[in-house]
Design an enzyme around this catalytic site. Structure first.
Site, mmCIF file in Angstrom:
data_model
loop_
_atom_site.group_PDB
_atom_site.id
_atom_site.type_symbol
_atom_site.label_atom_id
_atom_site.label_comp_id
_atom_site.label_asym_id
_atom_site.label_seq_id
_atom_site.Cartn_x
_atom_site.Cartn_y
_atom_site.Cartn_z
ATOM 1 N N SER A 247 97.781 18.580 109.484
ATOM 2 C CA SER A 247 97.796 18.882 110.315
ATOM 3 C C SER A 247 99.129 17.558 111.149
ATOM 4 O O SER A 247 99.998 17.220 110.915
ATOM 5 C CB SER A 247 97.015 18.906 111.578
ATOM 6 N N ASP A 339 97.161 30.623 109.061
ATOM 7 C CA ASP A 339 96.966 28.994 110.174
ATOM 8 C C ASP A 339 97.437 29.829 110.474
ATOM 9 O O ASP A 339 98.626 29.988 111.869
ATOM 10 C CB ASP A 339 98.185 27.975 109.288
ATOM 11 N N HIS A 374 94.209 27.157 108.750
ATOM 12 C CA HIS A 374 94.512 25.398 108.766
ATOM 13 C C HIS A 374 93.455 24.235 108.761
ATOM 14 O O HIS A 374 94.697 23.074 107.845
ATOM 15 C CB HIS A 374 94.748 25.805 110.926
#
Length: 445
Positions: A247, A339, A374
């Site tokens: 991320s 995601d 994610h």
């Protein structure tokens, strides 16, 4: 490996104690032919939050259930899913629904209770009723650190984190390991990488010890100092390091690859190819960040926010692009096709197109995993569909389905290790003796 009840029901978990990225084999015997049962797992995290999973099975003609070969008929998952009881752990009904499993104390294992109950039972009854018939249960332990792995707190200049070293004299391939906007220090991936032959520095970059609580911009000098620490360590191969970032950690990893020549392998996991929300200062020059458009955040039908559409269009992000073509690093973009926080696959493929247009001479590739969200973590980490996130101060959707996310994490873990090993050891500028020693070590581990 097993527990036997008074009724003669035997529940086995093999092995009873293992590393966290290793699968187990769950079997039940001593049942009546065709008997309906519920398999159940229970685990608590560092905050004492309770996570549970359950699945309905029917015994075969011999009164046996083999989770590796038989399909779940219902519960937290359906169909064939050998590691379903671990990969689908979710907050118990009396917990806040959108809670992410957190592991900070990696020196102690996760303790999982696995049980088998008579009949097909709901999760509410399993958690709240005391009148259920427990046929058998066992305690299973999942370790983040193998025997001989060292955890070394790091306070080197401004650098804060923990270094995890494999057993033995080394030298080992070195990695800087970072996560996202959760902040603090997350060590579980580095601990597991050390079990697989890597010297991994779990690096904090805000909200930890004397680091700033909030960061308006980053300075590449901090990350250069982290690389310097690794390369100076006597047990780390000295020709270059790898970086891993999830991320927000993904765009920090890309920044390191772009501006630090000693970074020769970069893995981004559902990250960005440009600074996001906080800029990166490089020798006095600030590479500005793109910002999320909060007006484009939408609410899903289940009441959690979806930030995927809040990422600006590619043409806007291009203005903030880092000079990736000047890097010496190989790039591996690991992305979940489902995601729901970042349009990571689109960004990763566009970054590769950009590198191709600049005739980039090093390796770069995208590995996409269907149905994966994610939060791609090491194998058998509980899938988290949504959790509270500090950037938006609300529950945010991460995406993925439990079955495919579990499969995606297994595949991503192998792809990442193979990529790092190839570029840090097999293609590294090391003499033949050191190379053979390192390969022998990995084969042993």
């Amino acid at each position: 490996m097993c527990s036997t009840s008074k009724e003669g029901v035997i529940l086995s978990v093999d092995p009873l104690s293992c590393l966290h990225d290793e699968p187990v084999h769950i079997k039940v015997s001593g049942l009546k032919p065709g008997q309906d049962v519920t398999l159940w797992s229970s685990m608590r995290d560092v905050r004492n939050a309770h996570f549970v999973s359950y699945a309905h099975y029917r015994a075969d003609g011999n009164g046996e259930i083999d989770v590796d070969e038989m399909k779940s008929l219902g519960g937290q998952y359906e169909g064939l899913m050998p590691m379903g009881l671990l990969g689908t752990l979710v907050p118990a009904p009396n917990e806040y629904k959108y809670t992410r499993f957190f592991k900070r104390d990696v020196e102690n294992p996760n303790v999982v209770t696995v049980g088998v109950y008579d009949g097909h039972i709901s999760i509410e009854a399993l958690c709240l009723s005391e009148d259920l018939k427990l046929l058998s249960s066992v305690i299973h332990k999942r370790h983040y650190m193998a025997p001989g792995v060292q955890r070394i707190p790091v306070r080197y200049g401004k650098v804060r984190g923990s270094l995890f070293l494999p057993p033995g004299d080394g030298p080992f391939p070195g990695i800087v390991d970072m996560f996202g906007t959760a902040g603090g220090l997350l060590e579980f991936r580095s601990a597991q990488l050390a079990c697989r032959g890597f010297a991994s520095l779990a690096l904090a970059f805000f909200n930890y010890e004397d680091l700033p609580k909030v960061v308006e911009e980053f300075d590449i000098a901090y990350f250069e100092e982290a690389v310097e620490y690794l390369l100076k360590h006597k047990k780390v191969l000295g020709h270059g390091v790898g970086v891993i970032g999830t991320s927000k950690g993904g765009d920090l990893a890309v920044s390191m690859a772009a501006f630090i020549p000693s970074v020769i392998a970069c893995v981004t996991i559902n990250g960005f190819f440009a600074p996001a929300n906080q800029g990166m200062r490089v020798k006095g020059f600030l590479y500005p960040p793109f910002k999320w458009d909060r007006n484009r955040v939408v609410m899903n039908d289940d009441g959690v926010f979806n930030a995927k559409l809040s990422i600006p269009p590619r043409t806007d992000i291009e203005k903030f692009l880092l000079p990736l073509e000047k890097s010496r690093s190989a790039f591996l973009f690991l992305v979940g096709s489902d995601d729901q926080n970042v349009n990571a696959e689109f960004q990763a493929r566009w970054a590769c197109k950009y590198l191709a247009q600049h005739n980039y001479r090093h390796d770069y590739r995208v590995e996409s995993f269907p149905g994966t969200g994610h939060l791609i973590e090491p194998p058998f980490s509980p899938h988290c569909y949504a959790s509270f996130q500090h950037t938006f101060m609300s529950a945010i959707c991460w995406g993925g389905s439990a079955k495919y996310h579990t499969l995606g994490q297994e595949k991503a873990w192998k792809k990442m290790q193979d990529f790092l090993w190839h570029h840090l050891v097999e293609k590294g500028r090391v003499d033949n003796e050191t190379h053979l020693s390192s390969v022998a070590l990995r084969s042993h581990l």
